[in-house]
Design a protein around this motif. Structure first.
Motif, PDB file in Angstrom:
ATOM      1  N   GLU A   1       2.968  12.389  -0.311  1.00  0.00           N
ATOM      2  CA  GLU A   1       1.944  12.784  -1.273  1.00  0.00           C
ATOM      3  C   GLU A   1       1.285  14.116  -0.923  1.00  0.00           C
ATOM      4  OE1 GLU A   1      -0.960   9.907  -2.327  1.00  0.00           O
ATOM      5  OE2 GLU A   1       0.521   8.300  -2.478  1.00  0.00           O
ATOM      6  N   LEU A   2       1.511  14.594   0.278  1.00  0.00           N
ATOM      7  CA  LEU A   2       0.896  15.856   0.693  1.00  0.00           C
ATOM      8  C   LEU A   2       1.637  17.033   0.072  1.00  0.00           C
ATOM      9  CD1 LEU A   2       0.365  15.144   4.498  1.00  0.00           C
ATOM     10  CD2 LEU A   2      -1.310  14.903   2.646  1.00  0.00           C
ATOM     11  N   ALA A   3       0.917  18.110  -0.118  1.00  0.00           N
ATOM     12  CA  ALA A   3       1.540  19.337  -0.625  1.00  0.00           C
ATOM     13  C   ALA A   3       2.549  19.836   0.411  1.00  0.00           C
ATOM     14  CB  ALA A   3       0.477  20.394  -0.887  1.00  0.00           C
ATOM     15  N   PRO A   4       3.622  20.457  -0.045  1.00  0.00           N
ATOM     16  CA  PRO A   4       4.619  20.977   0.888  1.00  0.00           C
ATOM     17  C   PRO A   4       3.982  21.928   1.906  1.00  0.00           C
ATOM     18  CG  PRO A   4       5.430  21.122  -1.361  1.00  0.00           C
ATOM     19  CD  PRO A   4       3.981  20.709  -1.444  1.00  0.00           C
ATOM     20  N   GLY A   5       4.367  21.765   3.168  1.00  0.00           N
ATOM     21  CA  GLY A   5       3.889  22.644   4.223  1.00  0.00           C
ATOM     22  C   GLY A   5       2.540  22.301   4.810  1.00  0.00           C
ATOM     23  N   VAL A   6       1.836  21.300   4.261  1.00  0.00           N
ATOM     24  CA  VAL A   6       0.518  20.948   4.776  1.00  0.00           C
ATOM     25  C   VAL A   6       0.627  20.326   6.165  1.00  0.00           C
ATOM     26  CG1 VAL A   6      -1.464  19.397   4.442  1.00  0.00           C
ATOM     27  CG2 VAL A   6      -0.572  20.705   2.526  1.00  0.00           C
ATOM     28  N   LEU A   7       1.648  19.527   6.365  1.00  0.00           N
ATOM     29  CA  LEU A   7       1.839  18.846   7.642  1.00  0.00           C
ATOM     30  C   LEU A   7       3.315  18.819   7.962  1.00  0.00           C
ATOM     31  CD1 LEU A   7       0.333  17.160   9.855  1.00  0.00           C
ATOM     32  CD2 LEU A   7       0.937  15.149   8.521  1.00  0.00           C
ATOM     33  N   ARG A   8       3.691  19.344   9.087  1.00  0.00           N
ATOM     34  CA  ARG A   8       5.099  19.350   9.501  1.00  0.00           C
ATOM     35  C   ARG A   8       5.412  18.006  10.141  1.00  0.00           C
ATOM     36  NH1 ARG A   8       7.577  23.989  11.588  1.00  0.00           N
ATOM     37  NH2 ARG A   8       9.294  22.528  11.810  1.00  0.00           N
ATOM     38  N   ILE A   9       5.876  17.056   9.348  1.00  0.00           N
ATOM     39  CA  ILE A   9       6.142  15.729   9.901  1.00  0.00           C
ATOM     40  C   ILE A   9       7.311  15.743  10.862  1.00  0.00           C
ATOM     41  CG2 ILE A   9       5.078  14.503   7.991  1.00  0.00           C
ATOM     42  CD1 ILE A   9       7.915  13.759   7.061  1.00  0.00           C
ATOM     43  N   ASP A  10       8.193  16.719  10.729  1.00  0.00           N
ATOM     44  CA  ASP A  10       9.312  16.785  11.670  1.00  0.00           C
ATOM     45  C   ASP A  10       8.828  17.033  13.094  1.00  0.00           C
ATOM     46  OD1 ASP A  10       8.600  19.399  10.661  1.00  0.00           O
ATOM     47  OD2 ASP A  10      10.403  20.178  11.632  1.00  0.00           O
ATOM     48  N   LEU A  11       7.632  17.560  13.244  1.00  0.00           N
ATOM     49  CA  LEU A  11       7.071  17.756  14.572  1.00  0.00           C
ATOM     50  C   LEU A  11       6.415  16.490  15.101  1.00  0.00           C
ATOM     51  CD1 LEU A  11       5.415  21.259  14.102  1.00  0.00           C
ATOM     52  CD2 LEU A  11       7.636  20.724  15.142  1.00  0.00           C
ATOM     53  N   LEU A  12       6.109  15.560  14.212  1.00  0.00           N
ATOM     54  CA  LEU A  12       5.412  14.335  14.595  1.00  0.00           C
ATOM     55  C   LEU A  12       6.323  13.121  14.658  1.00  0.00           C
ATOM     56  CD1 LEU A  12       2.214  14.895  12.447  1.00  0.00           C
ATOM     57  CD2 LEU A  12       2.404  15.126  14.914  1.00  0.00           C
ATOM     58  N   VAL A  13       7.442  13.148  13.950  1.00  0.00           N
ATOM     59  CA  VAL A  13       8.372  12.026  13.946  1.00  0.00           C
ATOM     60  C   VAL A  13       9.485  12.349  14.931  1.00  0.00           C
ATOM     61  CG1 VAL A  13       9.986  10.676  12.564  1.00  0.00           C
ATOM     62  CG2 VAL A  13       7.860  11.500  11.537  1.00  0.00           C
ATOM     63  N   PRO A  14       9.687  11.482  15.916  1.00  0.00           N
ATOM     64  CA  PRO A  14      10.735  11.784  16.892  1.00  0.00           C
ATOM     65  C   PRO A  14      12.105  11.802  16.245  1.00  0.00           C
ATOM     66  CG  PRO A  14       9.908   9.555  17.191  1.00  0.00           C
ATOM     67  CD  PRO A  14       9.055  10.209  16.131  1.00  0.00           C
ATOM     68  N   ARG A  15      12.944  12.676  16.753  1.00  0.00           N
ATOM     69  CA  ARG A  15      14.319  12.732  16.245  1.00  0.00           C
ATOM     70  C   ARG A  15      15.050  11.470  16.656  1.00  0.00           C
ATOM     71  NH1 ARG A  15      16.339  18.213  15.076  1.00  0.00           N
ATOM     72  NH2 ARG A  15      14.567  19.559  15.360  1.00  0.00           N
ATOM     73  N   GLN A  16      15.839  10.970  15.729  1.00  0.00           N
ATOM     74  CA  GLN A  16      16.631   9.781  16.001  1.00  0.00           C
ATOM     75  C   GLN A  16      17.939  10.204  16.649  1.00  0.00           C
ATOM     76  OE1 GLN A  16      15.283   6.748  15.393  1.00  0.00           O
ATOM     77  NE2 GLN A  16      13.494   7.925  14.788  1.00  0.00           N
TER      78      GLN A  16
ATOM     79  N   ILE B   1       0.846  -1.204   0.000  1.00  0.00           N
ATOM     80  CA  ILE B   1       0.000   0.000   0.000  1.00  0.00           C
ATOM     81  C   ILE B   1       0.875   1.246   0.000  1.00  0.00           C
ATOM     82  CG2 ILE B   1      -1.693   1.328   1.332  1.00  0.00           C
ATOM     83  CD1 ILE B   1      -2.907  -1.401   2.177  1.00  0.00           C
ATOM     84  N   ALA B   2       1.958   1.225   0.778  1.00  0.00           N
ATOM     85  CA  ALA B   2       2.868   2.378   0.826  1.00  0.00           C
ATOM     86  C   ALA B   2       3.477   2.666  -0.541  1.00  0.00           C
ATOM     87  CB  ALA B   2       3.976   2.141   1.854  1.00  0.00           C
ATOM     88  N   ALA B   3       3.642   1.641  -1.358  1.00  0.00           N
ATOM     89  CA  ALA B   3       4.260   1.813  -2.673  1.00  0.00           C
ATOM     90  C   ALA B   3       3.278   2.314  -3.727  1.00  0.00           C
ATOM     91  CB  ALA B   3       4.873   0.492  -3.128  1.00  0.00           C
ATOM     92  N   ARG B   4       2.014   2.430  -3.399  1.00  0.00           N
ATOM     93  CA  ARG B   4       0.990   2.878  -4.350  1.00  0.00           C
ATOM     94  C   ARG B   4       0.876   4.403  -4.321  1.00  0.00           C
ATOM     95  NH1 ARG B   4      -2.902  -0.859  -6.177  1.00  0.00           N
ATOM     96  NH2 ARG B   4      -2.234  -2.955  -5.602  1.00  0.00           N
ATOM     97  N   PRO B   5       1.288   5.055  -5.383  1.00  0.00           N
ATOM     98  CA  PRO B   5       1.183   6.521  -5.414  1.00  0.00           C
ATOM     99  C   PRO B   5      -0.250   6.970  -5.717  1.00  0.00           C
ATOM    100  CG  PRO B   5       2.093   5.730  -7.470  1.00  0.00           C
ATOM    101  CD  PRO B   5       1.914   4.512  -6.586  1.00  0.00           C
ATOM    102  N   GLY B   6      -0.546   8.183  -5.321  1.00  0.00           N
ATOM    103  CA  GLY B   6      -1.807   8.812  -5.715  1.00  0.00           C
ATOM    104  C   GLY B   6      -3.042   8.273  -5.024  1.00  0.00           C
ATOM    105  N   LEU B   7      -2.937   7.840  -3.773  1.00  0.00           N
ATOM    106  CA  LEU B   7      -4.121   7.344  -3.073  1.00  0.00           C
ATOM    107  C   LEU B   7      -4.946   8.462  -2.449  1.00  0.00           C
ATOM    108  CD1 LEU B   7      -2.822   4.079  -1.361  1.00  0.00           C
ATOM    109  CD2 LEU B   7      -4.376   4.292  -3.316  1.00  0.00           C
ATOM    110  N   GLY B   8      -4.431   9.688  -2.498  1.00  0.00           N
ATOM    111  CA  GLY B   8      -5.202  10.820  -1.988  1.00  0.00           C
ATOM    112  C   GLY B   8      -5.190  10.938  -0.472  1.00  0.00           C
ATOM    113  N   TRP B   9      -4.075  10.614   0.143  1.00  0.00           N
ATOM    114  CA  TRP B   9      -3.966  10.708   1.600  1.00  0.00           C
ATOM    115  C   TRP B   9      -4.251  12.136   2.062  1.00  0.00           C
ATOM    116  CZ3 TRP B   9      -3.647   6.377   4.304  1.00  0.00           C
ATOM    117  CH2 TRP B   9      -3.126   5.235   3.690  1.00  0.00           C
TER     118      TRP B   9
END
Length: 160
Positions: A138-153, A98-106
């Motif tokens: 797939e999201l437009a740039p700036g729609v969701l700041r994933i760096d705020l949601l993904v913990p830093r490694q 599913i992750a490899a399928r582009p254009g699912l409209g997430w």
């Protein structure tokens, strides 16, 4: 539909998702869950080398529209994060397909929810960011700041 994109946010965090939005996600996931459980169970007992399209999970994905595939992806992501110690090879394959399928409209809300699920999963769950990061791409740039949601490694510690 209320969205994280439509709310005021600080520069440091995303607001929590509206509970009504989250309940809609669970309703959509409940609709595909019985078929998903059956397909995963059949694939567990089948030949793991079989082409994805020839598996029960592959046939299930092929029978769904984009909204259904997204709901299936969210359900299998949730299931894998909760039950990672089980034999999840068939579920993880489904997740990667599913992750490899582009254009699912997430949507930003769907990605936000999956990233939250991933944050609460044990670090041993290697695939915990596979689907949400693919969906976020797939999201437009700036729609969701994933760096705020993904913990830093943390930096890897090397033997000296």
């Amino acid at each position: 539909m209320v969205s994280v994109a439509g709310r005021a946010t600080s520069r440091h965090e995303h607001p929590p998702l509206d509970p009504t939005v989250v309940q809609r996600f669970y309703a959509r996931m409940r609709a595909v869950a019985p078929a998903a459980v059956g397909a995963i169970e059949r694939d567990r007992a089948d030949d793991p080398g079989r082409a994805f399209g020839d598996t029960a999970c592959g046939r299930l994905v092929g029978s769904l529209d984009q909204d259904g595939v997204r709901a299936l992806g969210m359900w299998v992501h949730h299931w894998c994060m909760r039950f990672y110690d089980d034999d999840t090879r068939a579920a993880l394959r489904l997740l990667r397909e599913i992750a490899a399928r582009p254009g699912l409209g997430w949507t930003a809300d769907e990605v936000h929810w999956m990233l939250g699920e991933s944050q609460h999963a044990a670090p041993a769950a290697d695939a915990r960011f596979t689907l949400p990061l693919a969906a976020a791409a797939e999201l437009a740039p700036g729609v969701l700041r994933i760096d705020l949601l993904v913990p830093r490694q943390g930096r890897p510690q090397h033997d000296r």
